[in-house]
Structure formats: C-alpha cells, structure tokens
Enzyme design. Structure first.
Site, PDB file in Angstrom:
ATOM      1  N   HIS A 109       6.327   3.938  -1.540  1.00 17.08           N
ATOM      2  CA  HIS A 109       7.294   3.073  -1.298  1.00 17.08           C
ATOM      3  C   HIS A 109       7.357   2.354  -2.562  1.00 17.08           C
ATOM      4  CE1 HIS A 109       3.637   0.463  -1.122  1.00 17.08           C
ATOM      5  NE2 HIS A 109       3.319   0.557  -1.099  1.00 17.08           N
ATOM      6  N   GLU A 112      -0.901   3.356   5.164  1.00 14.11           N
ATOM      7  CA  GLU A 112      -1.697   3.819   4.277  1.00 14.11           C
ATOM      8  C   GLU A 112      -3.667   3.693   4.558  1.00 14.11           C
ATOM      9  OE1 GLU A 112      -3.030   4.618   1.712  1.00 14.11           O
ATOM     10  OE2 GLU A 112      -2.338   3.153  -0.407  1.00 14.11           O
TER      11      GLU A 112
END
Lengths: 103, 888
Positions: B441, B515
């Site tokens: 990202h 994550e």
C-alpha cells in the site's frame, strides 16, 4: 466553539467531523459524474518528539470508514493537544488529483 | 609510548578481533566501494565438523578475498552450507545404525525431521569453525542449500530443462547400491581389481562363461558376433532347447557386434536386467528383460529353490547344482577382473533397472545453443574460464569428451524432492507457474509517523495516494487477471486506485491479507525497535506463529484459486506479504520467517513481481518419491545464491571471479556448475578455477583416523592460533599439488607470529619522540643498511603482490616470511640498534622501522589476519587493517 475552553470533548470532536459529515451527505459528487471515485484529504499538525509540530495528512475514499478513522483520530488527540483536522480538498484520480470541487 | 604485551597470546586476541571485523560491517560488500570481486564459498557438508581440508580451502579463499578487499574491490565472499544429500544420509544412517535403528524402521517424515535436526546442529558447528578460521565472509548472505529460495531456483531450472527436452525419465539400467538403496552416477562408484573364479558351462550346443552364475536363471538368449565363423551355421532367431539350472529352457540365438570373439568361447548368454552391456543388446534386439535379483541383492522367485538367498551365498550352491547336472565344464580360479563398488560403503554395485531422471549432456539446446557439454568445453577452450593449472584443463577435457547422460534422481530421503507428480495412468505432471505481483500500500498515516500499524485501520496520506497512482501507472500495459487486496483501508484504497487506473473490475478484499497483528506494539513508533517479526512473534505478540502460518495459507488459497496465466496483483502489507510467499515456499519455522522478513523490504506502493511454483492437485496424483542428486542443486550454487538476495546481487556479483576447491570434486561439482550456469544464465559462473591439493601428513600419507595422523584444525587453533595454522597450510600449497602438514610445521609458524610480535615490540619501544601514524616520511641521508632494506621491501611488495595475483600463494607467503625473518629482523633490526644511538641517523631509522612495520603488516594480513590486525590496532590507526590500502 471548540477553541472555547468550555466546549466539551464531544463538542470539539463533532466540530471537526462536521465538514466530513457534510461532505458525505452532500451528494455533491453527483455533479461530477456520479460513478467517479473521490478522495478526500485532511491535514493537521501533531507535536512530535514532545516539541516540534509536524504536518501530517490522511487521504481516503470519502465514506463511513474514513469518517470513523477521523473520529478515532480526534478522540486520540482531543485529550492530548489541540490538533484540528483541516479538510483540504476532495479530488479525483481521473482529474489528475488537481480539481477541487466547490461545495 | 605504546607497549605491547611481552608475548602474543592468540587466545586473548582472535575472538575479539573477529568481533571487531563483524561489527565494522566490512565483510559485507554493500559497505565497500569499487569493482566487484566475488568468491562463492564451496559450502561445507553439514554433516560433520570442519576438517583440515576445509581449513585449507577457507584459508586460500580468505587470502584472496582479503587481498582484493585491500586493493579496493567491492569484495563479496558468500558463505553457505550444503545439505549434501547422499553423503549426509550415509553419515546419519551410520549414526542410526550405532543406535540400533535404521531408516527402514522409520517413516520418511520422521527420518527427515531427525536428519534435519542433526544437520542444523552440525551446520552451526561448521559455521563456528569457519569463523574461527578467520574467514572474512559476509554472514548476512549466509545460505543453506535447502533454503526455500534455493529450492525454488532448483525447481525452476528443472522445469526449464524439462521443457527444453534436456531432462527425461528413463527406465534404463543404473548403478544400484543394495546397502544404500539408491541409484548412483558413474562418478559415485569406484572400481577394484579382484581375483575370482570364472566358470565355464555347457549351454545347449555352446560353452558359455561367467563370473556370476547367480544371474543366469533367466538367461534365454545366446549371443555371438555375426562375423564369428565358428558359429556361422547358427542364424539370428534360431531356437534350441538347453538343459539349465532349473530344468530345460528354450533359448534363442542373437547376433550382435558387442560380443568379443577373442574372449572365452565367443558365446555368451545375457542378463539384461543386471548388466549394462546386456541391457543395451536387449534394447537393440527388443528382447524380454526379466529381473532376477531384487534391490537388496537377493534372488527372486525365478531362482526357485535359491529364491531369497543373497547372491554370494547362492553362487557356490548354483555351481554345485550345475556340476551335479554335468553342465560345469571348467573353473578358472585366477580370473582377474574389475568390480564396481559404491564409493561410500564399498559394497558391490548391482546394476538394476530403476527409472531415473537424466539430463542429456550432449543434446543441443532448442534455442540453437550447443549441448551442455559443448558449452562447457568451449568455455574452457576459449579461455572464458581458466583452470589453474593446465594439468587439470586436460583432465577436464578428457572427462567431458567421455561424459554420459547424468542421472539426477536418487532413491534417498534426505534432499530436495523431485517436483514431479504421476497420475493413475502414469502421466507426468509438473508444478504450475503462477505469476504474482505484490504491491505494498502507499504511505499511510502510520507510515508517515513511523509507527507499526499492524491491523490499525489507518488511511493513506496524500503522499500515499500519489504513490499508489504512480504504481498504477507502472503497472499499465500488463494484462492483469485480478486484484486481491487486504481489506484494511490503506491497502484497499491503494488497490482501488490501481484498479480504477487500469480499468480492472475484478477486485476483491479479504481480511486474510491484513498486516501481521502487532499486539502491544501496534501504534508504537519503530524507534522502539520492533517491527520485525522477531518482536511481533515474541512476547506481547499479536499473532502466534501457528495463527500467522494458517492465515498465510488461507491467503495463498485465495490466490491459488484464480486460474489464469496472467499475473494476479496482491495489494497488502510489508510484513505479511513476505509471510505469504515464504509459507507458500515451505518456510514454516519462526527462524525461517524472521530470516525471510529481514531480507525483505518493499517501499510504500512498491512492486515485487515473481513466479510461484504450485504443486499440481488432483485425485490420485502421487509425487515422485525420489530426491535430487545433491550436485544437481549445488551445480546451480553460484547463480542460485546470488539470486536469493534480489536481482541486484546477481547483476553486481555474477559472474564471480574465482572458484576455489579441491581437485577431487572437479567433475562432481565444478564441471556441473559450468554447464548449469551456461544453460541458465548464458555466462560462466566464474572466471578462474583454482584447485588446491589434498592435505597429507608430513610423509605425504593420506590422513585417516585409523593411521592417527589426522590434524584437527580447531584443536590446532586452540594450541597454536589460527594464524599459525593458516600460514603452515599455505606455505607449501601450490595449485593442485598435495600438501604435507605436520604439527611441527604449525608450531614453527606460531614462532613466526611471535617473531612478528617481537619485531613490533622492538619498533614501538624505539619510537620515542616519533609521531605514530606518519607514513609519508621524507627520508634524509640513508645508510647502506637503510637503502638495502628499502630496496628489499620494494622487492617484497612486488613479489607478494605478483604471487597473490597469479595464485602462487605459497610463493607470496615464502617471500614475506623470508623478508620479515631475514632481511628485516636478522639484518636491519640489528643494524638499527646502532643507528638509533646516533642522533643524526635516529629519526631516519625510526621512520624506516615504522614504515617497514606498516607494510609488513599489510603484506602479511591476508595470511595472518589476527596478529597483524592486533598490532595494527596499537599503531593509532583510524581504520582497520582489514580495509587499509594494499601497498604499492
């Protein structure tokens, strides 16, 4: 308003969230083609390392989720320092991240 | 005035100095400038502690590496350890045997796990040994041959070679070791001359002869040379009845030129399942092939009453039976012949027909390039690769000319499994390639503050948005099958930006790709030193190892479910993306994941493209039970190791400069590296091959435990110090010649280290009023002794440099030894004692003493790194001797 020491915590939070909430409900995007994705950027400054104020920004699709993040962000800061989030602009990728629609 | 201790105590110095070098970071070429200079360390087998042969190899390489580092090269010496398939399995099976156990009493999984633990322990021991030898290799790039990244490269090569038609599976006859239960390459067998009885039997109208009557049960073809006039009345295909071991057989006449008319009666029966020549005859004439002996060297039911007997037990009994039947004509008791043995256990090789995977050595490549063999031969002929010395070049060429296809499968458990599956019909299925593009990202609000976000749902920053848009542009033009993304805001927005810019509608968001959960570290700044998995998986962790692996597997399932040859974009996070990749490649230990994560970094919105190899799935698919010949994977070592650290390493350090190893593995390893490297990269793996000899005792006897003449390198280091061992090893090493080594010699070199120490003590003790660190001293009037030593020093610099450049390490070592001991210590230091008393000559003398010492330390450093660095450290130098400039 929130600058006033008398303003409650909730009032302060509500004050800064107001522009985002207005944007979300304004349906202004429809004027720009409806299906285009819009991103909103908010900017603020935070005290870093206890002294210097550093600028930060956050950008996201204008939706409930972004609003929630902004709310949490306020809740975090309102108790620690006076850190306003300034809604800077909304923009579209298709328009090269430049145009700021008026609302 | 600086004083040195009275004597040099290596036990106080070596580990301290090695730590200084490690801390300096200069073993890592990323911290060095200049033209790259690379040596890939031949990885020691992870099945036993280092022996003196390793010590020699390590010393030679370390000398070259230190020399080139001092000459300003960006020097990489890449260390590793070898799982050493067959070798390790043999060692481990011996250990099991001692414990009253056997691999045949265990499941494959149990065996593998125990062997893995055994190897990990030994790997650590051998790495510590390498450090004690003073090896200045880059431990940050240390790698094991079973590292998933290496395995992946090996698998990719296998796929490519298979697709190129160079790898094939064949049920031809192979060298079978009944003890180890595996096929072996020709190189892994040895020959021994034996005197054994040779039997002549009546077989129908013929006399046949053999040393192995036990193989003769199934014999039903009688073969003779077509030009043999004695048998001209018999035609190809004629049949006759012959009384034989277990009754009458119908035999067929075969004419083939492979029969030697001069040998025996010129007639033979054949056993195609157990003899390579017979097998070839059977192939040519399309004859039946029947197995007589099983894989444990016992007779099969075809042998009737002898079934189940070991061949040596059955042999006299069979002869007895034939004799009783009146079929034994005579026995030659003194028949001399060569028998083929397993190079490890010395047991008789029993040729068997076992399907094996082979690599074609002489088949031209489909892209128009010559065969693997020819590419290697051309490289040596054209001097693209130089073998030191020429003697080995000739041996290399001879072997290459006679090379046969290389069997690369072994029927052992310890090694890299062959990536091939078979269905019920016996069709072959390979791994599938899946193209993946990982995208991290863009910068999030957490990244901007340098905090670990874990699963905090932060948005992007403005910069992050722009980064995502830029990444989308970079991906334009790629045909993308689908975008899969973590559902966390920062990844989701990035994915949406990419999808919108590329006009991709096929996009989905999944919590499985979030994550790594940071637990108590979430929201903390990175300055507190955490974000590696090391901390996340430790105390206060957000996810356990098991949870993390399960989630990575689930994430992979989502990716794997997409059937497409076009790439799949996965938008996610910097700590979890590598976990997905690692787990898919089979890394499932905490240490493995942490190591993987350490070597991984994607910038915000960074792109990482790769091709995953996916095992085929389907009902009834069974994986080939065999593993690769260890040399198939180690043959790819120079490029495979450099490819594990990202493309940059490969681009910077390949081809490497030198391959230094023992001459005994020239064919096993070196030749294979050359062939595989040309195939895979189109380049030589190294410019030079430097082959050292074998270390022998002072009487040039081979070292062996039974003779009690083994020198244990680490024991020697404890007593005399690393420098003494290194110098003793190098002092008489000329390329390819065996090296005599004795304890006395090492002791002598310990004296030399002491001598150097005393020289330094003397110089330092006589430097009063002289400023340390001055190297560009302008000499005044020189005495004849001064001129002589300065000339000798210049000569020594030239000679040592030339010796090191030309791989004459022993000549370089002898030169510096003689200079230090004779020219400097015996002559100049003695003279200087007088000159130092003379006020006019004093300063000059001090300058010469000190400058000579500086240069001596530099010239000696590659050979004796510890004592030289220790003295250097006393001379007020800002930088380590390790990276000081080589004298000119």
């Amino acid at each position: 308003m929130p600058e006033s020491p008398e303003a409650s915590r909730e009032q302060k939070i509500a004050f800064y969230l107001q522009p985002l909430q207005e944007l979300l409900s304004a349906k202004i995007f429809e004027r720009h083609g409806g299906s285009t994705t819009y991103y909103v950027t908010v900017k603020w400054k935070e005290p870093r390392e206890g002294s210097a104020w550093e600028p930060f920004s956050a950008t996201g699709k204008l939706d409930e989720r972004f609003l929630n993040w902004a709310k949490e962000h306020y809740e975090h800061w309102v108790d620690r320092a006076h850190v306003p989030l300034n809604v800077e602009k909304i923009e579209t990728l298709a328009q090269g991240l430049k145009e700021t629609p008026s609302w | 005035m600086i004083e040195l201790d009275k004597t040099y105590d290596h036990t106080k110095v070596e580990s301290k100095i090695y730590q200084q070098w490690l801390d300096s970071g200069f073993f890592n070429p990323d911290n060095l400038q200049g033209e790259p200079y690379t040596i890939i360390m031949p990885p020691p087998n992870a099945n036993a502690p280092l022996h003196v042969g390793h010590a020699l190899g390590m010393t030679v390489q370390d000398i070259l590496v230190r020399f080139h580092r001092m000459r300003g090269r960006k020097t990489l010496w890449l260390p590793g350890t070898d799982h050493a398939g067959f070798e390790t399995q043999v060692v481990f099976e011996k250990k099991l045997e001692k414990e009253g156990n056997s691999r045949f009493k265990m499941t494959r999984e149990e065996f593998y796990k125990q062997c893995w633990d055994f190897v990990q322990k030994n790997k650590h021991i051998s790495e510590e040994g390498i450090k004690r030898l003073g090896a200045s290799c880059d431990w940050s790039r240390n790698i094991f041959t079973l590292d998933p990244k290496i395995v992946k490269t090996v698998y990719q090569t296998f796929q490519e070679m298979y697709k190129d038609g160079l790898i094939y599976r064949s049920g031809r006859i192979c060298n079978w070791c009944p003890k180890h239960q595996t096929g072996l390459a020709d190189l892994e067998t040895k020959y021994e001359e034996r005197v054994e009885p040779y039997y002549y039997f009546r077989y129908g109208p013929f006399t046949i002869s053999t040393s192995r009557p036990e193989t003769k049960f199934g014999d039903k073809y009688v073969v003779m040379h077509p030009a043999d006039k004695r048998y001209s009345k018999y035609k190809q295909g004629d049949t006759f009845e012959a009384e034989w071991i277990n009754g009458s057989v119908k035999a067929t006449v075969i004419k083939d030129e492979a029969v030697d008319m001069e040998f025996g009666s010129g007639v033979m029966t054949i056993t195609p399942a157990h003899d390579p020549v017979d097998f070839e005859i059977a192939q040519r004439h399309k004859l039946d092939i029947e197995q007589i002996i099983d894989k444990r060297a016992k007779l099969l039911p075809v042998a009737a009453e002898f079934a189940g007997m070991k061949i040596l037990e059955a042999r006299p009994k069979i002869v007895e039976k034939l004799k009783a039947k009146g079929l034994l004509e005579k026995i030659d008791e003194n028949y001399k012949h060569n028998v083929q043995l397993c190079y490890k256990c010395g047991n008789l090789i029993e040729p068997q027909i076992v399907p094996q995977w082979y690599i074609a050595m002489t088949k031209p490549l489909p892209d128009g390039r010559p065969s693997l063999r020819d590419m290697a031969v051309d490289a040596v002929k054209n001097k693209e690769i130089e073998i030191v010395t020429e003697k080995f070049e000739k041996i290399f060429m001879h072997w290459m000319e006679n090379i046969r296809d290389w069997p690369i499968s072994r029927q052992i458990w310890w090694g890299i499994p062959i990536p091939v599956w078979y269905d019920k019909e016996g069709n072959t299925h390979l791994q599938k390639e899946k193209k993946i593009i990982f995208v991290r990202h863009g910068e999030s609000t957490g990244n901007a503050k340098d905090v670990y976000e874990g699963q905090l749902d932060n948005p992007l920053t403005k910069k992050g948005l722009e980064e995502a848009a830029k990444t989308a542009q970079a991906l334009k033009g790629k045909k993308i099958a689908k975008i899969i993304s973590s559902d966390l805001q920062r990844a989701k927005t990035t994915a949406e930006i990419v999808a919108e810019a590329l006009g991709i509608k096929n996009i989905s968001f999944h919590p499985e790709f979030r994550e790594v959960r940071g637990g108590k570290f979430e929201g903390e700044t990175r300055k507190k030193g955490f974000p590696l998995l090391l901390r996340i998986l430790g105390e206060g962790a957000g996810e356990t190892l098991e949870e993390l692996i399960t989630r990575a597997k689930e994430a992979w399932k989502i990716i794997n479910a997409i059937e497409s040859e076009d790439p799949i974009v996965v938008v996610g996070h910097n700590s979890f993306l590598p976990v997905i990749k690692a787990v898919q490649e089979g890394v499932i230990t905490k240490e493995g994941l942490i190591d993987y994560r350490k070597k991984w970094h994607l910038d915000n919105a960074g792109i990482y493209e790769f091709t995953a190899l996916v095992n085929p799935e389907g009902e009834g698919l069974v994986q080939d039970p065999d593993t690769f010949d260890t040399w198939f994977s180690s043959g790819q070592w120079p490029f495979a190791t450099l490819m594990t650290n990202g493309e940059k390493d490969f681009r910077t350090f390949f081809p490497t400069q030198v391959m230094e190893t023992g001459w005994d593995i020239l064919f096993f390893w070196v030749a294979r590296m050359v062939m595989m490297s040309y195939y895979k990269t189109g380049k030589p793996p190294f410019e030079k091959i430097f082959l050292h000899g074998l270390v022998r005792d002072k009487d040039k006897q081979k070292m062996s435990k039974s003779k009690g003449n083994v020198v244990d390198p680490l024991g020697v280091i404890d007593t005399y110090g690393t420098d003494a061992l290194r110098f003793a090893l190098i002092f008489s090493t000329s390329a390819g010649n065996d090296i005599p080594l004795s304890e006395d010699k090492i002791k002598g070199m310990k004296h030399f280290a002491n001598k150097l120490w005393n020289i330094a003590r003397f110089v330092l003790a006589n430097l009063e009023n002289y400023e340390l660190g001055i190297m560009d001293y302008e000499f005044k009037a020189l005495t004849p002794a001064d001129t002589e030593i300065i000339d000798a020093l210049k000569f020594a610099i030239d000679e040592v440099t030339e010796g090191l450049e030309n791989f004459q390490l022993h000549a370089a070592a002898q030169e510096i030894y003689n200079f230090v001991w004779k020219n400097f210590a015996d002559v100049y230091i003695e003279k200087s004692k007088e000159q130092l008393k003379d006020p006019i000559l004093k300063e000059n003398t001090q300058a010469i003493l000190l400058n000579s010492l500086f240069i001596i330390l530099k010239l000696l450093h590659p050979f004796m790194p510890f004592v030289t660095e220790e003295i250097w450290g006393k001379l007020n130098q800002k930088e380590l001797l390790l990276i000081s400039a080589w004298p000119k």
